[in-house]
Design a protein around this motif. Sequence first.
Motif, PDB file in Angstrom:
ATOM      1  N   ILE A  16      25.040   4.476  29.784  1.00  0.00           N
ATOM      2  CA  ILE A  16      24.246   5.653  30.156  1.00  0.00           C
ATOM      3  C   ILE A  16      25.110   6.648  30.932  1.00  0.00           C
ATOM      4  N   ILE A  17      25.855   6.139  31.895  1.00  0.00           N
ATOM      5  CA  ILE A  17      26.847   6.941  32.617  1.00  0.00           C
ATOM      6  C   ILE A  17      28.119   6.106  32.681  1.00  0.00           C
ATOM      7  N   ALA A  18      29.263   6.771  32.772  1.00  0.00           N
ATOM      8  CA  ALA A  18      30.530   6.033  32.775  1.00  0.00           C
ATOM      9  C   ALA A  18      31.655   6.920  33.285  1.00  0.00           C
ATOM     10  N   PHE A  19      32.797   6.282  33.548  1.00  0.00           N
ATOM     11  CA  PHE A  19      34.005   7.029  33.863  1.00  0.00           C
ATOM     12  C   PHE A  19      35.215   6.198  33.474  1.00  0.00           C
ATOM     13  N   VAL A  70      46.106  11.218  34.469  1.00  0.00           N
ATOM     14  CA  VAL A  70      46.114  12.584  34.989  1.00  0.00           C
ATOM     15  C   VAL A  70      44.838  12.903  35.758  1.00  0.00           C
ATOM     16  N   ALA A  71      43.697  12.422  35.256  1.00  0.00           N
ATOM     17  CA  ALA A  71      42.410  12.760  35.880  1.00  0.00           C
ATOM     18  C   ALA A  71      41.379  11.692  35.541  1.00  0.00           C
ATOM     19  N   PHE A  72      40.322  11.675  36.335  1.00  0.00           N
ATOM     20  CA  PHE A  72      39.168  10.833  36.001  1.00  0.00           C
ATOM     21  C   PHE A  72      38.393  11.531  34.894  1.00  0.00           C
ATOM     22  N   SER A  73      38.027  10.786  33.880  1.00  0.00           N
ATOM     23  CA  SER A  73      37.118  11.287  32.851  1.00  0.00           C
ATOM     24  C   SER A  73      35.732  10.791  33.229  1.00  0.00           C
ATOM     25  N   LEU A  74      34.832  11.719  33.540  1.00  0.00           N
ATOM     26  CA  LEU A  74      33.471  11.361  33.921  1.00  0.00           C
ATOM     27  C   LEU A  74      32.541  11.628  32.745  1.00  0.00           C
ATOM     28  N   TYR A  75      31.946  10.568  32.232  1.00  0.00           N
ATOM     29  CA  TYR A  75      31.003  10.674  31.117  1.00  0.00           C
ATOM     30  C   TYR A  75      29.604  10.696  31.737  1.00  0.00           C
ATOM     31  N   VAL A  76      29.278  11.833  32.326  1.00  0.00           N
ATOM     32  CA  VAL A  76      28.085  11.886  33.172  1.00  0.00           C
ATOM     33  C   VAL A  76      27.252  13.149  32.976  1.00  0.00           C
ATOM     34  N   PHE A  77      27.465  13.852  31.879  1.00  0.00           N
ATOM     35  CA  PHE A  77      26.738  15.108  31.759  1.00  0.00           C
ATOM     36  C   PHE A  77      26.149  15.257  30.373  1.00  0.00           C
ATOM     37  N   ILE A 112      35.055   4.078  44.830  1.00  0.00           N
ATOM     38  CA  ILE A 112      34.052   5.021  45.348  1.00  0.00           C
ATOM     39  C   ILE A 112      33.096   5.418  44.229  1.00  0.00           C
ATOM     40  N   LEU A 113      33.650   5.742  43.059  1.00  0.00           N
ATOM     41  CA  LEU A 113      32.799   6.108  41.916  1.00  0.00           C
ATOM     42  C   LEU A 113      31.937   4.939  41.457  1.00  0.00           C
ATOM     43  N   ILE A 114      32.495   3.736  41.452  1.00  0.00           N
ATOM     44  CA  ILE A 114      31.723   2.550  41.068  1.00  0.00           C
ATOM     45  C   ILE A 114      30.547   2.369  42.011  1.00  0.00           C
ATOM     46  N   ASP A 115      30.796   2.456  43.308  1.00  0.00           N
ATOM     47  CA  ASP A 115      29.716   2.305  44.291  1.00  0.00           C
ATOM     48  C   ASP A 115      28.637   3.362  44.094  1.00  0.00           C
ATOM     49  N   TRP A 128      33.653  -1.084  29.153  1.00  0.00           N
ATOM     50  CA  TRP A 128      33.354  -0.658  27.787  1.00  0.00           C
ATOM     51  C   TRP A 128      34.686  -0.294  27.166  1.00  0.00           C
ATOM     52  N   GLY A 129      35.068  -1.008  26.124  1.00  0.00           N
ATOM     53  CA  GLY A 129      36.381  -0.788  25.545  1.00  0.00           C
ATOM     54  C   GLY A 129      37.438  -1.165  26.566  1.00  0.00           C
ATOM     55  N   PRO A 130      38.672  -0.731  26.345  1.00  0.00           N
ATOM     56  CA  PRO A 130      39.747  -1.152  27.246  1.00  0.00           C
ATOM     57  C   PRO A 130      39.811  -0.414  28.582  1.00  0.00           C
ATOM     58  N   SER A 131      39.130   0.766  28.705  1.00  0.00           N
ATOM     59  CA  SER A 131      39.375   1.542  29.929  1.00  0.00           C
ATOM     60  C   SER A 131      38.186   2.339  30.456  1.00  0.00           C
ATOM     61  N   ILE A 132      36.985   2.094  29.955  1.00  0.00           N
ATOM     62  CA  ILE A 132      35.810   2.831  30.430  1.00  0.00           C
ATOM     63  C   ILE A 132      34.934   1.902  31.262  1.00  0.00           C
ATOM     64  N   ILE A 133      34.558   2.378  32.441  1.00  0.00           N
ATOM     65  CA  ILE A 133      33.670   1.631  33.326  1.00  0.00           C
ATOM     66  C   ILE A 133      32.291   2.265  33.190  1.00  0.00           C
ATOM     67  N   GLY A 134      31.342   1.490  32.654  1.00  0.00           N
ATOM     68  CA  GLY A 134      30.020   2.022  32.349  1.00  0.00           C
ATOM     69  C   GLY A 134      28.905   1.352  33.126  1.00  0.00           C
ATOM     70  N   PHE A 135      27.760   2.045  33.147  1.00  0.00           N
ATOM     71  CA  PHE A 135      26.592   1.596  33.901  1.00  0.00           C
ATOM     72  C   PHE A 135      25.363   1.738  33.025  1.00  0.00           C
TER      73      PHE A 135
END
Length: 145
Positions: A72-75, A80-87, A32-35, A48-55
């Motif tokens: 630019i944005i990633a998660f 335990v939780a999604f880490s959102l690199y979006v702010f 859902i987040l990827i879409d 990006w690296g072993p576990s970050i999905i970036g755009f």
Amino acid sequence: MAKNKTLETEKSVSEFLDEFVANETKREESKILIDLMSKVSGYEAKMWGPSIIGFGSYHYVYDSGREGDAPIIAFSPRKVAFSLYVFRGNKEDSIWLPKLGKYKMEKGCIYVKKVADIDLNILSEILKDTIKLTLEQYPTQTDII
């Protein structure tokens, strides 16, 4: 000078999800987040690296001389939780964060236990703001995707 550890890789996002995200619900929420992030950014998901999905990507150069590329944005779908690199910006100035839903924030990263805990329309606005602010701050963006 230290090198950036988080670099774009050739690993497939779907392989990563299948191999390393054991929880089926977390895998589905990752999709859902990827879409959403693909739609808002116009970029394909990359590892990006072993576990970050970036755009998308941008090139940064700090005053210290350190430089590199980052999404630019990633998660990342952590256990335990999604880490959102979006702010980017000041948490207190955000008109969107109070409307996002249930989250925690530390060091510019938003942590969400479940995608259902947040409003995806509000997340879309945060994504748009993040992309705009990042490309304004780093206008020599290198689109390496």
